[in-house]
Scaffold this active site. Structure first.
Site, short mmCIF file in Angstrom:
data_model
loop_
_atom_site.label_atom_id
_atom_site.label_comp_id
_atom_site.label_asym_id
_atom_site.label_seq_id
_atom_site.Cartn_x
_atom_site.Cartn_y
_atom_site.Cartn_z
CG ASP A 111 -3.49 11.51 2.21
OD1 ASP A 111 -4.58 11.47 2.74
OD2 ASP A 111 -3.16 11.18 1.16
N1 URA Z 1 -1.37 7.72 -1.67
C1 URA Z 1 -2.11 8.75 -1.28
O1 URA Z 1 -2.79 9.56 -2.09
N2 URA Z 1 -2.21 8.81 -0.04
C2 URA Z 1 -1.65 8.18 0.93
O2 URA Z 1 -1.45 8.46 2.09
C3 URA Z 1 -0.71 7.13 0.61
C4 URA Z 1 -0.79 6.96 -0.90
#
Ligand code: URA
Length: 245
Positions: A111
């Site tokens: 993310d």
């Molecule tokens: N878990 C998350 O919360 N975000 C990510 O980008 C990857 C794993």
């Protein structure tokens, strides 16, 4: 980060898998069973290099797979894995424009607020192997959080629990709490914002999240945020190797 490094040696098992003859483990079985010939002779070594050599499976000549591109990127903070220009800045903008038509796909997105190891490949078979739930490739995340984790947080992660409205509990994960605001978690799956949602369920808020390992492959230490490097055959092996939880 030279594009010249794209020309590399290929192992017999990788060659067969890329040529569509099965997953790595399936083609290794073919090799073990003596069904693969290299320059006309049975070859039982999966690691044998194949450049310039004739490969046959059950008497059938194997056509060389088109050259694939595999990349590791240190995803910086604030950059989106989306391809939608309205979400800019994008990961796409960190890669050479000449690659845009090659169909590079991300292996497990991060993310926007998460940093670290992002793998991209044009090889659909590799993408499948790295992301298919049955492979259970382990991903390691370094987490900073605010709040107090419960004393049984590690046990709860090991057992698995429900997040959001999802019925299926999380798969067994290993949580190591290193300080009152710092932990490492090893996951065998990759659900949407999984680490953040798991920590929220445990009663704390993730304040920084960084992925630094997939399988047995570590984010290279000489890579700075926003930089990329081409992956070598041995890196692909590491990515696929099981690093136990
Ligand atoms: N878990 C998350 O919360 N975000 C990510 O980008 C990857 C794993």
């Amino acid at each position: 980060m030279s594009e010249q490094r794209a020309v590399k040696k290929m192992r017999l098992d990788a060659f067969l898998s890329r040529a569509g003859r099965g997953t790595r483990s399936e083609v290794r079985q073919l090799i073990r069973r003596g069904r693969v010939l290299l320059d006309g002779a049975v070859c039982r070594r999966a690691g044998e290099h194949v450049e310039g050599r004739a490969v046959q499976v059950d008497g059938d000549q194997v056509v060389a797979p088109a050259d694939s591109l595999h990349v590791v990127l240190f995803k910086p903070l604030g950059v989106s894995c989306s391809h939608d220009p309205r979400e800019a800045p994008l990961v796409d903008g960190l890669l050479p424009a000449a690659w845009r038509r090659l169909g590079l796909q991300m292996v497990g997105r991060l993310d926007r607020a998460t940093t670290g190891l992002l793998v991209l490949t044009t090889d659909g078979a590799l993408l499948h192997e790295l992301t298919h739930p049955s492979r259970k490739v382990v991903k390691r995340y370094r987490v900073r959080f605010a709040g107090r984790l419960p004393a049984d947080a590690a046990e709860r992660c090991a057992e698995g629990f429900q997040i959001g409205k999802e019925e299926r509990p999380t798969r067994s994960a290993r949580l190591e709490v290193e300080a009152t605001d710092r932990a490492t978690i090893h996951l065998r799956e990759g659900r949407y914002r999984q680490v953040r949602r798991m920590f929220r369920r445990l009663g704390v808020e993730v304040t920084a999240l960084h992925r630094d390992r997939v399988g047995d492959y570590d984010l290279p230490e000489d890579l700075r945020p926003g930089e990329w490097a081409l992956l070598e055959e041995e890196d692909l092996e590491r990515l696929l190797r099981d690093s136990s939880l």
